[in-house]
Scaffold this motif. Structure first.
Motif, short mmCIF file in Angstrom:
data_model
loop_
_atom_site.label_atom_id
_atom_site.label_comp_id
_atom_site.label_asym_id
_atom_site.label_seq_id
_atom_site.Cartn_x
_atom_site.Cartn_y
_atom_site.Cartn_z
N TRP A 30 0.94 -1.18 -0.05
CA TRP A 30 0.15 -0.18 0.14
C TRP A 30 0.97 1.22 0.06
CZ3 TRP A 30 -1.43 4.45 2.94
CH2 TRP A 30 -2.64 4.86 2.62
N PHE A 31 2.07 1.17 0.81
CA PHE A 31 2.93 2.47 0.93
C PHE A 31 3.69 2.39 -0.36
CE2 PHE A 31 1.63 2.59 5.33
CZ PHE A 31 1.44 3.90 5.65
N ARG A 32 4.21 1.50 -0.84
CA ARG A 32 4.92 1.55 -2.11
C ARG A 32 4.27 1.97 -3.41
NH1 ARG A 32 9.29 -2.09 -4.28
NH2 ARG A 32 9.66 -1.42 -6.41
N PHE A 33 3.05 1.63 -3.56
CA PHE A 33 2.10 1.87 -4.70
C PHE A 33 0.87 2.77 -4.61
CE2 PHE A 33 4.26 -2.56 -5.54
CZ PHE A 33 5.15 -2.09 -6.55
N ILE A 34 0.38 2.48 -3.41
CA ILE A 34 -1.04 3.30 -3.57
C ILE A 34 -0.80 4.57 -2.99
CG2 ILE A 34 -3.26 3.40 -2.51
CD1 ILE A 34 -3.49 0.49 -2.93
N TYR A 35 -0.25 4.85 -1.59
CA TYR A 35 0.21 5.99 -1.03
C TYR A 35 1.13 6.91 -1.92
CZ TYR A 35 1.22 9.42 2.46
OH TYR A 35 1.49 10.58 3.20
N LYS A 36 2.01 6.08 -2.26
CA LYS A 36 3.03 6.99 -3.24
C LYS A 36 2.54 7.57 -4.53
CE LYS A 36 7.65 6.22 -4.77
NZ LYS A 36 8.77 5.32 -5.35
N ASN A 37 1.30 7.08 -4.94
CA ASN A 37 0.66 7.45 -6.19
C ASN A 37 -0.59 8.04 -5.84
OD1 ASN A 37 2.89 6.80 -8.18
ND2 ASN A 37 2.49 4.83 -7.43
N ARG A 38 -0.83 8.69 -4.68
CA ARG A 38 -2.33 8.87 -4.14
C ARG A 38 -2.90 9.99 -5.18
NH1 ARG A 38 1.42 10.85 -1.04
NH2 ARG A 38 1.53 12.61 -0.18
N SER A 39 -2.30 11.00 -5.86
CA SER A 39 -2.77 11.90 -6.79
C SER A 39 -3.32 11.14 -8.09
CB SER A 39 -1.70 12.74 -7.14
OG SER A 39 -0.92 13.27 -6.25
N ALA A 40 -2.90 10.05 -8.48
CA ALA A 40 -3.40 9.29 -9.80
C ALA A 40 -4.70 8.37 -8.90
CB ALA A 40 -2.52 8.27 -10.29
N VAL A 41 -4.33 7.87 -7.67
CA VAL A 41 -5.62 7.06 -7.17
C VAL A 41 -6.79 8.10 -7.03
CG1 VAL A 41 -6.38 5.88 -5.10
CG2 VAL A 41 -4.19 5.55 -6.08
N GLU A 42 -6.68 9.41 -6.29
CA GLU A 42 -7.74 10.15 -6.21
C GLU A 42 -8.50 10.80 -7.36
OE1 GLU A 42 -5.96 13.06 -3.67
OE2 GLU A 42 -5.68 11.61 -2.11
#
Length: 437
Positions: free
Chosen positions: A318-330
């Motif tokens: 989660w920290f490696r891929f989701i949190y780090k790329n949270r702008s794209a996720v949002e």
């Protein structure tokens, strides 16, 4: 509905505690991270035993009491006299009921009383101390905010310090159980499927159940489950950790994101964040149990050759891929993040494969010490060094997704650096890959 797996040890411990409560009142503290399966475990244990289950949700004390009184009357078939509006009066009533018969009382998410009325803890302590002598209660306080539960029961300044008679720490399913779950639900699985299952769930019951229900075992299916509108996985790191960290959560999240992205030493983290992080690392390791310190095997206790890793597989992802790329996720650009996962997945899952084999060797109960090794220049890395001190035997292992890429001659050369610590030991060299899972 997935069948109930494993937990034999915890269930027999709960059984032992219940038997003891027939003679003397018992107070057990159960802790474990959110989604690990504590509630399912307690409900399984309660199936054939008289148990009152109370969930502490964030509402006013009066409303909680109203709800709890109804549950107690219904479960124990008793009447209450007058209106109960305080938890202290409710607890006193329960302790009185337990004088004439034995039953289990479970208070789930016990740490939530801190947000409702912190004086409840000293009320419980006073009532417990004065009434436990006559009581046959089997009291279980269960909580998922590790730091708060520790504070309540293990801080000598707190009223409930040293009152608990037992503590149960609920951990993730081990690799043998994960293999059993896959065998039952996806019998044609490959080594790659098992690695995916281990990498993304880390043995956390809720994630295991989600993948089994959705039949998500191949990488494509797993990523579809995670990267879709309203997937609970996208907010999971926040949901699991924000309450642990409180107002400092942004700093903790930044540190965890760096560790997940292979910035694993304190100097690296400090130079990127431009601040001292010693206290944060210490709390992440000791108060929250979220990271682990790793030293080369045989390193001296004061050694500065320290790396950190996130102990939980899913949070690492989660920290490696989701949190780090949270702008794209949002903005809902899941395809972009998915692409990054696919690009880096062999590196990320390669690390998880090392964890898998370390865990597998631990379960074999053959070794007195299992670790890894790297030299002072951060080179000559050996994935696994497993020692059996009694038999004077050491196993060196090189781990790669593809067995053809493993060079055992190179491993033997690297292992020479440890000769001075292993005089008289027989050495074994293993090449471990997906096909050995």
């Amino acid at each position: 509905m997935m069948r109930f797996y494993n937990r034999e040890q915890e269930l027999s411990e709960l059984q032992r505690i219940r038997e003891r409560s027939l003679q003397n009142a018992q107070m057990t503290v159960m802790v474990g991270r959110r989604r690990i399966g504590k509630t399912s475990l307690l409900k399984k244990d309660s199936e054939e035993n008289l148990s009152v289950y109370l969930f502490v949700s964030r509402k006013s004390e009066i409303l909680l009491c109203e709800e709890f009184v109804e549950t107690i009357k219904d479960t124990l078939q008793v009447n209450s006299f007058g209106q109960i509006t305080k938890i202290k009066d409710l607890f006193a009533w329960i302790m009185e009921l337990s004088e004439s018969r034995s039953f289990t009382l479970i208070l789930d998410e016990f740490q939530e009383f801190l947000n409702i009325n912190p004086s409840i803890f000293s009320d419980i302590q006073n009532i417990w101390d004065s009434k436990k002598g006559k009581s046959k209660i089997n009291l279980i306080f269960c909580g998922s905010i590790y730091s708060m539960m520790n504070q309540i029961f293990e801080n000598s300044k707190e009223p409930l310090f040293s009152r608990a008679t037992s503590k149960i720490n609920v951990g993730p399913f081990d690799v043998a159980t994960l293999k059993e779950i896959l065998t039952d639900n996806y019998p044609t699985f490959s080594g790659g499927d098992l690695l995916n299952f281990y990498t993304f769930t880390g043995g956390v019951a809720k994630y295991v159940e989600s993948f089994v229900q959705n039949q998500s075992f191949a990488l494509d299916d797993i990523l579809k489950s995670i990267f879709r509108e309203n997937s609970f996985f996208l907010e999971e790191g926040k949901n699991v950790l924000i309450e642990e960290f409180g107002k400092d959560y942004a700093t903790y999240f930044s540190i965890l994101s760096l560790i997940a992205s292979s910035k694993t030493s304190r100097p690296e983290i400090e130079s990127i964040l431009e601040m001292g992080v010693g206290g944060y690392l210490d709390r992440l390791e000791n108060d929250f149990s979220i990271i682990k310190k790793i030293k080369p095997i045989f390193a001296k206790s004061g050694s500065r050759q320290i790396k950190y890793e996130i102990a939980d597989n899913f949070l690492s992802f989660w920290f490696r891929f989701i949190y780090k790329n949270r702008s794209a996720v949002e903005i809902g650009n899941f395809q972009y993040v998915e692409k990054l996962v696919r690009r880096d997945y062999s590196t990320f899952s390669g690390k998880m494969l090392e964890r898998y084999f370390i865990e597998k060797l631990k379960l074999s109960m053959q070794f007195s010490e299992i670790g890894t090794f790297w030299d002072k220049k951060n080179q000559n890395e050996i994935d696994i060094v497993a020692i059996n001190e009694i038999e004077k035997r050491v196993v060196f292992a090189e781990i790669k997704l593809n067995k053809a890429k493993i060079n055992l001659l190179e491993l033997k050369e690297k292992s020479n650096a440890l000769d001075s610590f292993l005089l008289g030991y027989t050495k074994e060299y293993l090449a471990l890959s997906l096909q050995d899972m």
